[in-house]
Design a protein around this motif. Structure first.
Motif, PDB file in Angstrom:
ATOM      1  N   THR A   1      40.052  52.323  39.920  1.00 57.89           N
ATOM      2  CA  THR A   1      41.245  52.021  39.148  1.00 57.89           C
ATOM      3  C   THR A   1      41.334  50.493  39.162  1.00 57.89           C
ATOM      4  O   THR A   1      40.480  49.667  39.774  1.00 57.89           O
ATOM      5  CB  THR A   1      42.430  52.571  39.795  1.00 57.89           C
ATOM      6  N   ALA A   2      42.139  49.806  38.296  1.00 56.74           N
ATOM      7  CA  ALA A   2      42.358  48.378  38.360  1.00 56.74           C
ATOM      8  C   ALA A   2      42.700  47.656  39.777  1.00 56.74           C
ATOM      9  O   ALA A   2      41.877  46.811  40.100  1.00 56.74           O
ATOM     10  CB  ALA A   2      43.382  47.998  37.268  1.00 56.74           C
ATOM     11  N   LYS A   3      43.421  48.677  40.659  1.00 58.61           N
ATOM     12  CA  LYS A   3      43.841  48.053  41.896  1.00 58.61           C
ATOM     13  C   LYS A   3      42.523  48.320  42.713  1.00 58.61           C
ATOM     14  O   LYS A   3      42.303  47.100  43.412  1.00 58.61           O
ATOM     15  CB  LYS A   3      44.770  49.027  42.487  1.00 58.61           C
ATOM     16  N   ASP A   4      41.646  49.177  42.700  1.00 59.50           N
ATOM     17  CA  ASP A   4      40.346  49.006  43.565  1.00 59.50           C
ATOM     18  C   ASP A   4      39.430  48.103  43.049  1.00 59.50           C
ATOM     19  O   ASP A   4      38.871  47.297  43.931  1.00 59.50           O
ATOM     20  CB  ASP A   4      39.708  50.497  43.254  1.00 59.50           C
ATOM     21  N   LEU A   5      39.520  47.600  41.572  1.00 55.09           N
ATOM     22  CA  LEU A   5      38.454  46.471  41.239  1.00 55.09           C
ATOM     23  C   LEU A   5      39.034  45.182  41.724  1.00 55.09           C
ATOM     24  O   LEU A   5      38.434  44.153  42.111  1.00 55.09           O
ATOM     25  CB  LEU A   5      38.290  46.738  39.534  1.00 55.09           C
ATOM     26  N   LYS A   6      40.347  45.165  41.882  1.00 53.06           N
ATOM     27  CA  LYS A   6      40.968  43.772  42.017  1.00 53.06           C
ATOM     28  C   LYS A   6      40.681  43.593  43.556  1.00 53.06           C
ATOM     29  O   LYS A   6      40.382  42.117  44.084  1.00 53.06           O
ATOM     30  CB  LYS A   6      42.674  43.850  41.855  1.00 53.06           C
ATOM     31  N   LYS A   7      40.715  44.832  44.597  1.00 52.49           N
ATOM     32  CA  LYS A   7      40.670  44.405  45.958  1.00 52.49           C
ATOM     33  C   LYS A   7      38.922  44.114  46.051  1.00 52.49           C
ATOM     34  O   LYS A   7      38.516  43.151  46.946  1.00 52.49           O
ATOM     35  CB  LYS A   7      40.475  45.810  46.864  1.00 52.49           C
ATOM     36  N   LEU A   8      38.070  44.728  45.173  1.00 50.03           N
ATOM     37  CA  LEU A   8      36.484  44.569  45.119  1.00 50.03           C
ATOM     38  C   LEU A   8      36.274  43.081  44.930  1.00 50.03           C
ATOM     39  O   LEU A   8      35.507  42.330  45.574  1.00 50.03           O
ATOM     40  CB  LEU A   8      35.658  45.542  44.562  1.00 50.03           C
ATOM     41  N   GLY A   9      36.924  42.454  43.922  1.00 51.39           N
ATOM     42  CA  GLY A   9      36.783  41.167  43.402  1.00 51.39           C
ATOM     43  C   GLY A   9      37.056  40.155  44.608  1.00 51.39           C
ATOM     44  O   GLY A   9      36.699  39.077  44.598  1.00 51.39           O
ATOM     45  N   HIS A  10      38.296  40.426  45.103  1.00 52.44           N
ATOM     46  CA  HIS A  10      38.959  39.526  45.965  1.00 52.44           C
ATOM     47  C   HIS A  10      37.805  39.404  47.258  1.00 52.44           C
ATOM     48  O   HIS A  10      37.605  38.313  47.888  1.00 52.44           O
ATOM     49  CB  HIS A  10      40.192  40.076  46.397  1.00 52.44           C
ATOM     50  N   GLN A  11      37.322  40.575  47.717  1.00 56.92           N
ATOM     51  CA  GLN A  11      36.240  40.453  48.991  1.00 56.92           C
ATOM     52  C   GLN A  11      35.187  39.704  48.462  1.00 56.92           C
ATOM     53  O   GLN A  11      34.473  39.076  48.993  1.00 56.92           O
ATOM     54  CB  GLN A  11      35.970  42.068  49.060  1.00 56.92           C
ATOM     55  N   LEU A  12      34.595  40.041  47.234  1.00 57.60           N
ATOM     56  CA  LEU A  12      33.598  39.242  46.575  1.00 57.60           C
ATOM     57  C   LEU A  12      33.636  37.696  46.626  1.00 57.60           C
ATOM     58  O   LEU A  12      32.694  36.944  46.967  1.00 57.60           O
ATOM     59  CB  LEU A  12      33.165  39.654  44.979  1.00 57.60           C
ATOM     60  N   LEU A  13      34.770  37.238  46.309  1.00 60.57           N
ATOM     61  CA  LEU A  13      35.029  35.868  46.364  1.00 60.57           C
ATOM     62  C   LEU A  13      35.236  35.303  47.291  1.00 60.57           C
ATOM     63  O   LEU A  13      35.178  33.895  47.613  1.00 60.57           O
ATOM     64  CB  LEU A  13      36.247  35.682  45.463  1.00 60.57           C
ATOM     65  N   THR A  14      35.483  35.945  48.563  1.00 63.82           N
ATOM     66  CA  THR A  14      35.941  35.448  49.971  1.00 63.82           C
ATOM     67  C   THR A  14      34.695  35.477  50.842  1.00 63.82           C
ATOM     68  O   THR A  14      34.659  34.699  51.904  1.00 63.82           O
ATOM     69  CB  THR A  14      36.945  36.146  50.449  1.00 63.82           C
ATOM     70  N   SER A  15      33.803  36.428  50.526  1.00 62.99           N
ATOM     71  CA  SER A  15      32.666  36.487  51.771  1.00 62.99           C
ATOM     72  C   SER A  15      31.296  36.866  51.059  1.00 62.99           C
ATOM     73  O   SER A  15      31.266  37.681  50.123  1.00 62.99           O
ATOM     74  CB  SER A  15      33.131  37.444  52.799  1.00 62.99           C
ATOM     75  N   ARG A  16      30.225  36.202  51.574  1.00 61.34           N
ATOM     76  CA  ARG A  16      29.186  36.818  51.125  1.00 61.34           C
ATOM     77  C   ARG A  16      28.620  38.160  51.529  1.00 61.34           C
ATOM     78  O   ARG A  16      27.754  38.988  50.982  1.00 61.34           O
ATOM     79  CB  ARG A  16      27.780  35.692  51.720  1.00 61.34           C
ATOM     80  N   ALA A  17      29.318  38.544  52.569  1.00 63.90           N
ATOM     81  CA  ALA A  17      28.893  40.035  53.010  1.00 63.90           C
ATOM     82  C   ALA A  17      29.440  40.914  52.028  1.00 63.90           C
ATOM     83  O   ALA A  17      28.880  42.091  52.228  1.00 63.90           O
ATOM     84  CB  ALA A  17      29.920  40.176  54.404  1.00 63.90           C
ATOM     85  N   HIS A  18      30.049  40.670  51.063  1.00 61.56           N
ATOM     86  CA  HIS A  18      30.424  41.578  50.092  1.00 61.56           C
ATOM     87  C   HIS A  18      29.721  41.449  48.785  1.00 61.56           C
ATOM     88  O   HIS A  18      30.360  41.679  47.775  1.00 61.56           O
ATOM     89  CB  HIS A  18      32.034  41.808  50.112  1.00 61.56           C
ATOM     90  N   LEU A  19      28.591  40.887  48.792  1.00 62.07           N
ATOM     91  CA  LEU A  19      27.803  40.949  47.535  1.00 62.07           C
ATOM     92  C   LEU A  19      27.532  41.942  47.000  1.00 62.07           C
ATOM     93  O   LEU A  19      27.357  42.037  45.592  1.00 62.07           O
ATOM     94  CB  LEU A  19      26.727  39.753  48.041  1.00 62.07           C
ATOM     95  N   ASN A  20      27.434  42.754  47.555  1.00 58.19           N
ATOM     96  CA  ASN A  20      27.090  44.257  46.780  1.00 58.19           C
ATOM     97  C   ASN A  20      28.244  44.693  46.162  1.00 58.19           C
ATOM     98  O   ASN A  20      28.094  45.721  45.474  1.00 58.19           O
ATOM     99  CB  ASN A  20      26.672  45.258  47.866  1.00 58.19           C
ATOM    100  N   ASN A  21      29.496  44.244  46.084  1.00 55.49           N
ATOM    101  CA  ASN A  21      30.535  44.443  45.266  1.00 55.49           C
ATOM    102  C   ASN A  21      30.213  44.018  43.824  1.00 55.49           C
ATOM    103  O   ASN A  21      30.847  44.490  43.070  1.00 55.49           O
ATOM    104  CB  ASN A  21      31.780  43.722  45.800  1.00 55.49           C
ATOM    105  N   ALA A  22      29.329  43.214  43.582  1.00 57.39           N
ATOM    106  CA  ALA A  22      28.948  42.700  42.270  1.00 57.39           C
ATOM    107  C   ALA A  22      28.367  43.689  41.426  1.00 57.39           C
ATOM    108  O   ALA A  22      28.875  44.073  40.249  1.00 57.39           O
ATOM    109  CB  ALA A  22      28.451  41.246  42.427  1.00 57.39           C
ATOM    110  N   PRO A  23      27.360  44.271  41.981  1.00 55.74           N
ATOM    111  CA  PRO A  23      26.731  45.549  41.194  1.00 55.74           C
ATOM    112  C   PRO A  23      27.795  46.547  40.908  1.00 55.74           C
ATOM    113  O   PRO A  23      27.838  47.336  39.697  1.00 55.74           O
ATOM    114  CB  PRO A  23      25.733  46.138  42.047  1.00 55.74           C
ATOM    115  N   ILE A  24      28.888  46.863  41.651  1.00 54.96           N
ATOM    116  CA  ILE A  24      29.815  47.804  41.385  1.00 54.96           C
ATOM    117  C   ILE A  24      30.782  47.438  40.325  1.00 54.96           C
ATOM    118  O   ILE A  24      31.153  47.946  39.407  1.00 54.96           O
ATOM    119  CB  ILE A  24      30.604  47.943  42.880  1.00 54.96           C
TER     120      ILE A  24
END
Length: 582
Positions: free
Chosen positions: A13-36
Motif C-alpha cells: 500500500t502507499a502507507k507501507d511504501l512511505k514507511k519503507l522510503g523513510h527508513q531508506l532515507l534515515t539509515s544505511r541499514a535499510h538499503l535493501n528497501n531500495a530493491p523493494i
C-alpha cells in the motif's frame, strides 16, 4: 506449449511504501528497501497505481539525488575496481575500506540505472496514466539537471532519447508533454540536437522489436519535428550579451541534427511530412539553408506528389538564398498533368505556381507555354480545377501583356503548309534524325504540342487560348460565369486587379454545390407548353426523322412484321409451283 509464468508485482500500500522510503532515507541499514521500492515500479504486466507509484518515485528520487554525482561511471565495472584496489600498492586496511566503498557505490549505480530505466519505461508506455507519465518525466529531467554537481548530464538525456526512439509504442503524448515543459530551455534543446545527430548516424531499425522499420522512422520523425519547434522557443529566453554566440551554436547543432536525419531512408509518408514542414519552420533556422540543396533537388526531380511538395522549399532557396536551378521552370512545366488535380496538396501547389509565375522577368514564350498548358488541362479537370486554372491564366495575361495575342490569334489557310517534308539529314546507319515525316498542320489544327515536356518546343506562341473560349459553355455554371468575368477583366484592365488563387485552389464539388445552393436567383427560367409533349425532342430538331408515341410505334412494328411474313409466304408459294411444273 505451456505459457511462461508472469512475474507478479509485490502487493504494497502507499502507507507501507512511505514507511519503507523513510527508513531508506534515515539509515544505511535499510538499503535493501531500495530493491523493494524498485519492484513496485515495474511496468509489467501493467503500470502501478498512481498513489503507489508516486510514493515509490518520491522516496527513490530523494535518496538518489544527493548521490548521483558521486556514482561511478557506467564504463567501469565492479570486477575492475576490486582488482585495482586489491593490488599491492597501498596498505591492506585502507584497500579493504576502499573496496567496500567501491562495492557500495557500484551497487548504488546499478540500482540507479535500474530506477532510471523504470522511469523511462513508465514515461514511454502507452498504458501509463498521464499524471504518472508527467511525474516520471519530471524525475528524469531532475536527475539530468542535478548530475555532475549541477552540470548538465547529457549522457542521461541521450539514454532517455534512445529509449524514446527505439520504443515499441507511440510516443506522441510524451513528446507533446516534453515539448511544452522543457523545450524553452536552451541547454535541453542544445543537447537534444547533439543526441538526435548521434542517433541518426547510428540508427538501426533492427534494434526495435515488434514494429517495422517504417514505424520506427516515423517515431524518430515525430521527435525531430518536435525539436524544430523547440528551437524557435529557445531563442526567446536567451537575452544576454552572448546571445549571438549561443544562437550560432544552436543553429549549427540544429543543422547537423536535421542533415543527419535527412540522410536516413525515410518512408514515403514521412518523406511527405518532412517536405511539408521544411519551408515553414526549418529553413529559417538553419545555419546554412543551402545545405538542403541536394535533398530538395533530388525530391524535385523524383516526379509526382514528391516534386509538388518540394516545390515550396526549393522556391524559398531560389528567391531568398540565391540558389541557382537552371531547369526549374522546365521541371515545373512537366508537373502539369491531369493527376495533379487529385492530389492532397494541390491547393498549395496552385498558390506556389501562381507565385512562381509572378516575376516580371518571365520570358514571353514561357508565359505562353504555361497559359496554353493550363488551358488544355482545364478541359479535362474537375470544375474546381478549372476555376483555379482560369484564375492563374487571368493573372498571367495581366502580368505579361506580350501574350495577350493568345486570346484570339487568327490563322489564314494560305499560311498553312499541307505538303509533307522529306528528311534531309541521315546518320551512319542511313536512318533519319526524325522518326516520322514532318507533315504540315492542316487548317483548323492546333500547332501546340501538348505532350512536349520542354516549353520552348511546345509551339505555344503559334497557338491560341481556344480552350478558355470553350469553357464558356461548361456544364458547371460557376465555371462558365467565371470565364465571362475573365473577358470583362481583359476588356477593362484599369478597373480590375489580380485574382487571389487561394480563393479557388481548395475548391471541390462540395464547395461549388454549396455556393450554387446559396446563390440568390433573380430570374427563374420557365417553360410553358400548349399541349403535353409526347417526345423528348421535337421533329424540327431532327429534319427527316419522325417521332411517334409508344403505342403507335408498337403498332407500326407489328404491321411491318405482318407485311414481311406475307411477302415470304408469297415467294415460297411461287417457288413450289415452279417445282411441280418442272
Amino acid at each position: 506449449m505451456p505459457s511462461l509464468p508472469t512475474i507478479s508485482r509485490p502487493e504494497y500500500t502507499a502507507k507501507d511504501l512511505k514507511k519503507l522510503g523513510h527508513q531508506l532515507l534515515t539509515s544505511r541499514a535499510h538499503l535493501n528497501n531500495a530493491p523493494i521500492l524498485l519492484s513496485v515500479l515495474s511496468p509489467s504486466p501493467s503500470p502501478p497505481p498512481l498513489d503507489v507509484a508516486l510514493e515509490s518515485i518520491l522516496s527513490l528520487q530523494s535518496f538518489f539525488i544527493p548521490l548521483v554525482h558521486t556514482l561511478p561511471s557506467s564504463s567501469s565495472s565492479l570486477r575492475d575496481a576490486s582488482s585495482t584496489l586489491r593490488s599491492p600498492a597501498g596498505g591492506g586496511g585502507v584497500g579493504e575500506a576502499e573496496l567496500a566503498e567501491s562495492i557500495y557505490r557500484h551497487w548504488l549505480k546499478a540500482r540507479f540505472d535500474e530506477f532510471f530505466d523504470l522511469l523511462s519505461g513508465l514515461a514511454v508506455s502507452p498504458e501509463t496514466d498521464e499524471n504518472l507519465k508527467d511525474i516520471a518525466l519530471d524525475a528524469i529531467m531532475e536527475f539530468i539537471r542535478q548530475g555532475k554537481r549541477g552540470a548538465f548530464q547529457s549522457d542521461l538525456l541521450f539514454r532517455f532519447l534512445h529509449k524514446i526512439v527505439y520504443s515499441e509504442y507511440s510516443v506522441a503524448t510524451l513528446l507533446s508533454l516534453f515539448k511544452s515543459k522543457y523545450f524553452n530551455f536552451v541547454d535541453v534543446c542544445y543537447f537534444l540536437y547533439i543526441g538526435i545527430a548521434k542517433l541518426s548516424r547510428g540508427f538501426n531499425p533492427a534494434k526495435v522489436s515488434g514494429i517495422s522499420s517504417k514505424e520506427t522512422d516515423s517515431e524518430q520523425s515525430e521527435k525531430v519535428l518536435a525539436v524544430k519547434d523547440g528551437f524557435r522557443e529557445s531563442k526567446k529566453v536567451t537575452d544576454e550579451a552572448s546571445v549571438t554566440s549561443i544562437l550560432k551554436k544552436m543553429k549549427n547543432r540544429f543543422s547537423k541534427a536535421w542533415m543527419s536525419f535527412l540522410r536516413l531512408p525515410l518512408p514515403l509518408d514521412l518523406y511527405k511530412k518532412v517536405l511539408t514542414d521544411l519551408h515553414e519552420t526549418v529553413i529559417s533556422n538553419l545555419a546554412n539553408p543551402l545545405l538542403l540543396c541536394d535533398f530538395l533537388t533530388r525530391s524535385y526531380d523524383a516526379g509526382g506528389v514528391v516534386s509538388v511538395m518540394a516545390l515550396s522549399s526549393l522556391f524559398v532557396l531560389m528567391t531568398q538564398h540565391g540558389l541557382e536551378y537552371p531547369r526549374f521552370y522546365e521541371k515545373l512545366y512537366a508537373l502539369l498533368v491531369p493527376s495533379l488535380f487529385l492530389v492532397k496538396y494541390r491547393a498549395k501547389f496552385f498558390e506556389f505556381l501562381d507565385t512562381c509565375l509572378k516575376t516580371p522577368l518571365f520570358p514571353a514564350y514561357l508565359a505562353a507555354a504555361f497559359a496554353k498548358k493550363l488551358s488544355r488541362l482545364a478541359l479535362s479537370t474537375p470544375p474546381s480545377g478549372s476555376l483555379a486554372i482560369i484564375a492563374i491564366i487571368h493573372n498571367l495575361l495581366r502580368r505579361h501583356p506580350s501574350i495577350n495575342f493568345l486570346v484570339h490569334q487568327h490563322f489564314d489557310d494560305k499560311d498553312v503548309d499541307n505538303t509533307p517534308t522529306e528528311p534531309k539529314e541521315f546518320n551512319e546507319k542511313g536512318e533519319s534524325d526524325a522518326c516520322v515525316l514532318k507533315v504540315g498542320k492542316k487548317p483548323g489544327m492546333d500547332p501546340f504540342v501538348n505532350e512536349e515536356s520542354d516549353p520552348a518546343k511546345s509551339n505555344a506562341m503559334k497557338s491560341s487560348l481556344w480552350e478558355v473560349d470553350n469553357l464558356r459553355h461548361h456544364y458547371c455554371p460557376a465555371v462558365s460565369r467565371f470565364v465571362l468575368s475573365l473577358e470583362n477583366d481583359l476588356t477593362v484592365r484599369a478597373k480590375t486587379s489580380e485574382i487571389e488563387v487561394k480563393d479557388f485552389s481548395s475548391g471541390s464539388y462540395g464547395t461549388i454545390f454549396k455556393e450554387e445552393v446559396g446563390r440568390r436567383i433573380k430570374q427563374v427560367p420557365l417553360a410553358f407548353y400548349k399541349t403535353t409533349p409526347t417526345s423528348l425532342f421535337s421533329e424540327a430538331d431532327f429534319a427527316g426523322w419522325t417521332f411517334v408515341s409508344g403505342q403507335e410505334g408498337e403498332k407500326n412494328q407489328a404491321d411491318q412484321k405482318h407485311i414481311t411474313d406475307s411477302s415470304n409466304i408469297s415467294v415460297d408459294g411461287t417457288l413450289s409451283k415452279r417445282q411441280r411444273c418442272g
